[in-house]
Design an enzyme around this catalytic site. Structure first.
Site, PDB file in Angstrom:
ATOM      1  N   PHE A   1       0.879  -1.164   0.000  1.00 51.99           N
ATOM      2  CA  PHE A   1       0.000   0.000   0.000  1.00 51.99           C
ATOM      3  C   PHE A   1       0.922   1.221   0.000  1.00 51.99           C
ATOM      4  O   PHE A   1       1.901   1.259   0.756  1.00 51.99           O
ATOM      5  CB  PHE A   1      -0.893  -0.016   1.246  1.00 51.99           C
ATOM      6  CG  PHE A   1      -1.931   1.053   1.237  1.00 51.99           C
ATOM      7  CD1 PHE A   1      -3.156   0.840   0.628  1.00 51.99           C
ATOM      8  CD2 PHE A   1      -1.681   2.284   1.815  1.00 51.99           C
ATOM      9  CE1 PHE A   1      -4.124   1.847   0.606  1.00 51.99           C
ATOM     10  CE2 PHE A   1      -2.640   3.296   1.793  1.00 51.99           C
ATOM     11  CZ  PHE A   1      -3.861   3.072   1.179  1.00 51.99           C
TER      12      PHE A   1
ATOM     13  N   TYR B   1     -10.297  -0.024  10.978  1.00 47.98           N
ATOM     14  CA  TYR B   1     -11.562   0.350  10.318  1.00 47.98           C
ATOM     15  C   TYR B   1     -11.972  -0.614   9.222  1.00 47.98           C
ATOM     16  O   TYR B   1     -12.995  -0.402   8.574  1.00 47.98           O
ATOM     17  CB  TYR B   1     -11.494   1.784   9.779  1.00 47.98           C
ATOM     18  CG  TYR B   1     -10.232   2.145   9.011  1.00 47.98           C
ATOM     19  CD1 TYR B   1      -9.992   1.655   7.735  1.00 47.98           C
ATOM     20  CD2 TYR B   1      -9.276   2.989   9.573  1.00 47.98           C
ATOM     21  CE1 TYR B   1      -8.840   1.998   7.040  1.00 47.98           C
ATOM     22  CE2 TYR B   1      -8.119   3.339   8.894  1.00 47.98           C
ATOM     23  CZ  TYR B   1      -7.910   2.841   7.619  1.00 47.98           C
ATOM     24  OH  TYR B   1      -6.764   3.171   6.946  1.00 47.98           O
ATOM     25  N   LYS B   2     -11.177  -1.652   8.984  1.00 47.02           N
ATOM     26  CA  LYS B   2     -11.566  -2.628   7.948  1.00 47.02           C
ATOM     27  C   LYS B   2     -12.258  -3.813   8.618  1.00 47.02           C
ATOM     28  O   LYS B   2     -13.431  -3.739   8.974  1.00 47.02           O
ATOM     29  CB  LYS B   2     -10.343  -3.064   7.147  1.00 47.02           C
ATOM     30  CG  LYS B   2      -9.615  -1.931   6.429  1.00 47.02           C
ATOM     31  CD  LYS B   2      -8.454  -2.491   5.636  1.00 47.02           C
ATOM     32  CE  LYS B   2      -7.500  -1.408   5.149  1.00 47.02           C
ATOM     33  NZ  LYS B   2      -8.048  -0.526   4.120  1.00 47.02           N
TER      34      LYS B   2
ATOM     35  N   ARG C   1     -12.575  -4.851  -6.730  1.00 49.60           N
ATOM     36  CA  ARG C   1     -12.233  -5.522  -5.462  1.00 49.60           C
ATOM     37  C   ARG C   1     -13.505  -5.870  -4.701  1.00 49.60           C
ATOM     38  O   ARG C   1     -14.426  -5.056  -4.586  1.00 49.60           O
ATOM     39  CB  ARG C   1     -11.406  -4.599  -4.569  1.00 49.60           C
ATOM     40  CG  ARG C   1      -9.978  -4.451  -4.929  1.00 49.60           C
ATOM     41  CD  ARG C   1      -9.160  -3.869  -3.765  1.00 49.60           C
ATOM     42  NE  ARG C   1      -9.894  -2.971  -2.887  1.00 49.60           N
ATOM     43  CZ  ARG C   1      -9.440  -2.507  -1.727  1.00 49.60           C
ATOM     44  NH1 ARG C   1      -8.242  -2.878  -1.285  1.00 49.60           N
ATOM     45  NH2 ARG C   1     -10.151  -1.684  -0.990  1.00 49.60           N
TER      46      ARG C   1
HETATM   47  C1  LIG Z   1      -2.176  -2.068   3.820  1.00 49.82           C
HETATM   48  C2  LIG Z   1      -2.514  -0.670   4.232  1.00 49.82           C
HETATM   49  N1  LIG Z   1      -1.613   0.058   4.911  1.00 49.82           N
HETATM   50  C3  LIG Z   1      -1.879   1.323   5.290  1.00 49.82           C
HETATM   51  C4  LIG Z   1      -3.089   1.921   4.990  1.00 49.82           C
HETATM   52  C5  LIG Z   1      -3.322   3.366   5.360  1.00 49.82           C
HETATM   53  O1  LIG Z   1      -3.621   3.517   6.662  1.00 49.82           O
HETATM   54  P1  LIG Z   1      -3.883   4.932   7.377  1.00 49.82           P
HETATM   55  O2  LIG Z   1      -4.788   5.698   6.472  1.00 49.82           O
HETATM   56  O3  LIG Z   1      -4.532   4.514   8.666  1.00 49.82           O
HETATM   57  O4  LIG Z   1      -2.612   5.604   7.586  1.00 49.82           O
HETATM   58  C6  LIG Z   1      -4.059   1.199   4.312  1.00 49.82           C
HETATM   59  C7  LIG Z   1      -5.365   1.809   4.025  1.00 49.82           C
HETATM   60  O5  LIG Z   1      -6.243   1.267   3.413  1.00 49.82           O
HETATM   61  C8  LIG Z   1      -3.759  -0.127   3.909  1.00 49.82           C
HETATM   62  O6  LIG Z   1      -4.651  -0.854   3.229  1.00 49.82           O
END
Ligand SMILES: Cc1ncc(COP(=O)(O)O)c(C=O)c1O
Length: 439
Positions: A160, A254-255, A403
């Site tokens: 990500f 939140y997921k 997705r």
């Molecule tokens: C694998 C992964 N890492 C990090 C994040 C981002 O997290 P945050 O917005 O809490 O910093 C996401 C968001 O969907 C994610 O899917």
């Protein structure tokens, strides 16, 4: 969009979905969630659904704890210790003993803390001859006698994006360089120069589950630390942080943990590293005695030193309420249902989608699959718009990925069948080409 098209069901998938739901022991949990019964919600890998009882609990936090008790709630309602209490509630879901997780900040901020702290720990390990995995001194090769220095941070090339952005900045600040590699290539690339490896447990695009035990063991073998991003696995499948000796981990709530939009993230610091965990954000909440308001920083014991500033109480306590749905749920059962759901969805897509219009980069092998299915489709933007218009809520990752997230607590087999059937209808109605790699 052309006229509605109906697809046929010669394989009896509607009946199979109903039978699978009838036999599903997790099915009653669906009642705990506020879902729009007219639609199928397959976006819990982006934003988990609302557990019905959360608004009332948040109302209590606002009206009674804040409105009536006011500042007394920092102690009397347990606000001050909520970050570590929430951490202990999440711990069993990710295979961690208590006292190793704190909740707070975003995943991005926790990636920063974890990567910088990992590089610092690797530097200390090198100076002391200690190995990161065991807490024991290492015999040779990684200690003061090996002088190359641990100046590389290996990052999952499919990560990500935020992890990559943050890791690059963390590397610049710690005098390291980033090496970006596909997760499968990491074990062979980890070496005496590696300080830390940062990997997403599940690929947010394809839903591929990466080899947490193998990559962690390879990092330790080379004297490096393993940092895992669990955003797409916490609450979806067994993680086994302690069992596999993970050093540091982060994840969002939140997921699959249904904490609500922007609910705080978590940071895991393995117990054996806590005494030497040197946070790059040593805010006053991480101080051994915050209310001493001392000039000098003295880190608190335990995972608490991963805290930074005042916790986001309203979000944190919405998460607290949301975690109640896990009271009698075993993560192994969630995993079994997740795999059955994604298997069934893939089978339904195969049956309903016009030949060649979609292909799935999601691994078929259970050991390599998270809790989502991705479908590659050249017309993905138009197809997802139409799916949502027809009540099937997934999401799009540009340019061509559809997705679908499967949250076993509230998604059923009939949902999977309906989503695939509507997809088949939409594909038949949306003019398109054959997907890449399919003829
Ligand atoms: C694998 C992964 N890492 C990090 C994040 C981002 O997290 P945050 O917005 O809490 O910093 C996401 C968001 O969907 C994610 O899917």
């Amino acid at each position: 969009m052309s006229e509605p098209v109906q697809v046929s069901d010669p394989a009896g998938l509607v009946a199979r979905g109903a039978a699978l739901d009838a036999a599903d022991e997790l099915a009653p949990l669906r009642e705990l969630f506020a879902l729009n019964e007219g639609s199928v919600y397959l976006d819990g890998n982006s934003l988990g659904a609302l557990p019905r009882h959360v608004p009332e609990r948040v109302r209590d936090v606002m009206v009674r704890q804040w409105g009536e008790l006011g500042i007394r709630s920092w102690t009397e309602s347990g606000w001050w210790t909520a970050p570590e209490r929430m951490g202990d509630r999440i711990a069993p879901l990710v295979g961690a003993a208590p006292g190793q997780i704190v909740v707070g900040d975003s995943t991005s901020v926790n990636v920063f803390k974890a990567v910088v702290a990992a590089v610092r720990l690797a530097g200390q390990d090198r100076a002391s001859g200690r190995g990161p995995g065991s807490g024991q001194d290492r015999g040779s090769g990684q200690g003061p006698g090996s002088d190359e220095g641990r100046t590389e941070v290996l990052v999952d090339a499919t990560t990500f994006p935020t992890d990559g952005y943050i890791a690059r900045s963390a590397a610049r600040m710690t005098g390291c360089r980033i090496v970006s590699l596909a997760p499968a290539e990491l074990p062979a690339a980890i070496g005496p120069r590696t300080a830390a490896v940062l990997v997403n447990h599940v690929d947010f695009r394809t839903g591929r589950l990466h080899d947490l035990p193998g990559i962690t063991a390879a990092a330790h073998e080379a004297g490096a630390l393993a940092v895992w991003d669990l955003c797409h696995s916490a609450g979806a499948l067994p993680v086994g942080l302690d069992a596999h000796g993970v050093d540091l981990a982060v994840g969002c709530t939140y997921k699959f943990l249904n904490g609500g939009p922007g609910s705080p993230a978590f940071l895991y610091v393995a117990e054996r590293h806590q005494a030497r965990f040197d946070s790059p954000l040593p805010g006053w909440n991480a101080h051994a005695d915050p209310f001493a308001m001392a000039d000098g920083f003295e880190a608190a014991d335990g995972a608490v030193r991963g805290r930074v500033g005042t916790p986001d109480i309203l979000s944190m306590l919405a998460l607290d309420a949301a975690l109640d749905v896990w009271a009698d749920v075993r993560i192994a059962d969630v995993r079994a249902k997740s795999l059955a759901l994604t298997d069934f969805f893939l089978e339904c897509v195969e049956a309903y989608a016009p030949p060649g219009r979609v292909s799935s980069p999601t691994p078929v092998a259970h050991a390599e699959r998270g809790s989502q299915v991705a479908l590659r489709c050249p017309e993905a933007p138009a197809v997802m718009d139409e799916l949502i218009a027809r009540g099937v809520v997934g999401d799009l990752r540009r340019p061509d990925l559809l997705r679908f997230g499967f949250t076993p607590l509230y998604v059923g087999f009939a949902d999977a069948e309906r989503a695939a059937r509507v997809l088949g209808e939409v594909l038949a109605a949306v003019p398109g080409q054959v997907a890449p790699g399919r003829r």
